[in-house]
Design a protein around this motif. Structure first.
Motif: not given
Length: 307
Positions: A269-283
């Motif tokens: 899926s491309q619905a979310k992404e993980r910013p480098l340095g973060s464990f969490f994904r965002k829309p």
């Protein structure tokens, strides 16, 4: 050898970000230089740059520790750590960029020529097709300024970018992961768009080898593989070029490759992404958050068909 020192002569950093981010940013850059995150074989140069607030997202920057050490640059290897590990294998001395094809004044530019274009810092979002993202301060100049120098003809419908081919030095090019050299392309109106940048630096310093030194493309509303690294040739052409990933896996990679959370990659899926340095994904944002600036380029196009 050390990087060119780039000096901002007109704007203070806290004109772009709040004070806490500004202080943190300076500490991160100092830390990055201390631990040697930047890698280059280029001589030292002095460059002037200004910050273009029009293209500076009000976002916290990605830590250089991540942005400079977690890279896709298959010429230097397929592991994310390979580009940084083998950065010294990329030879950038005497670099030139040849601009040819459907234009009235084809030219070959050396880096001195390219540094003559006004260098500006732009803070852009960057989204990889693999699902990770970052926010980085690029330094460079609009591609449109370079193309205008060669005076494109009416036959110039597309722009093709060709990256370095040096299998004797670049370990990744010893393997047929892709059909080398790396090739990418844009439609002419995409190439001439004000957001499309030829980057020569990042985090206040000249571009490190692992990030595509000495000059690369940055197209912030498209997936990262569209932003060609270590460019040696630019061709203005009449027919749509075939990019390297299109040739390798046409069912997975289209010519446009605009960031679109509503169109999944065939394998994820491309619905979310993980910013480098973060464990969490965002829309993920449509066009990577640049819809207001670029959506009109695709009016009437089926974004699922022209992925």
């Amino acid at each position: 050898m050390p990087f060119k020192h780039l000096t901002n002569t007109k704007l203070s950093e806290n004109q772009v970000t709040d004070e806490s981010l500004y202080i943190n940013r300076r500490q991160l850059i100092k830390s990055a230089l201390t631990v040697g995150l930047f890698a280059s074989s280029s001589p030292v140069w002095a460059l002037q740059f200004t910050r273009n607030n029009q293209y500076s997202a009000n976002l916290a920057l990605t830590d250089p520790e991540h942005a400079l050490k977690y890279n896709n640059f298959y010429e230097l290897g397929t592991d994310k750590s390979d580009p940084y590990r083998y950065a010294d294998r990329l030879k950038t001395d005497g670099w030139t960029v040849e601009v040819t094809g459907e234009c009235l004044k084809p030219q070959t530019f050396n880096m001195d020529d390219l540094y003559q274009f006004t260098q500006e810092e732009r803070i852009y979002r960057f989204r990889c097709v693999e699902g990770w993202s970052m926010v980085v301060p690029w330094i460079g100049f609009p591609l449109a300024k370079l193309l205008k120098q060669v005076e494109p003809t009416s036959k110039a419908k597309y722009v093709e970018f060709v990256s370095i081919y040096d299998p004797k030095n670049l370990p990744g090019q010893e393997y047929r992961v892709l059909d080398w050299p790396y090739r990418e392309g844009l439609r002419m109106d995409e190439a001439m768009h004000p957001l499309t940048l030829m980057a020569t630096g990042i985090y206040g310093k000249e571009l490190p080898n692992q990030n595509g030194a000495p000059i690369r493309l940055v197209v912030p509303w498209k997936y990262g593989f569209k932003s060609s690294k270590s460019i040696v040739q630019i061709r203005l052409v009449e027919k749509q070029p075939t990019s390297s990933w299109m040739a390798a896996t046409p069912s997975e990679y289209g010519f446009y490759s605009n960031v679109n959370p509503n169109v999944a990659h065939p394998r994820w899926s491309q619905a979310k992404e993980r910013p480098l340095g973060s464990f969490f994904r965002k829309p993920t944002l449509i066009f990577n958050g640049y819809a207001d600036q670029v959506a009109q380029l695709y009016t009437g196009m089926d974004l699922k068909k022209y992925f």
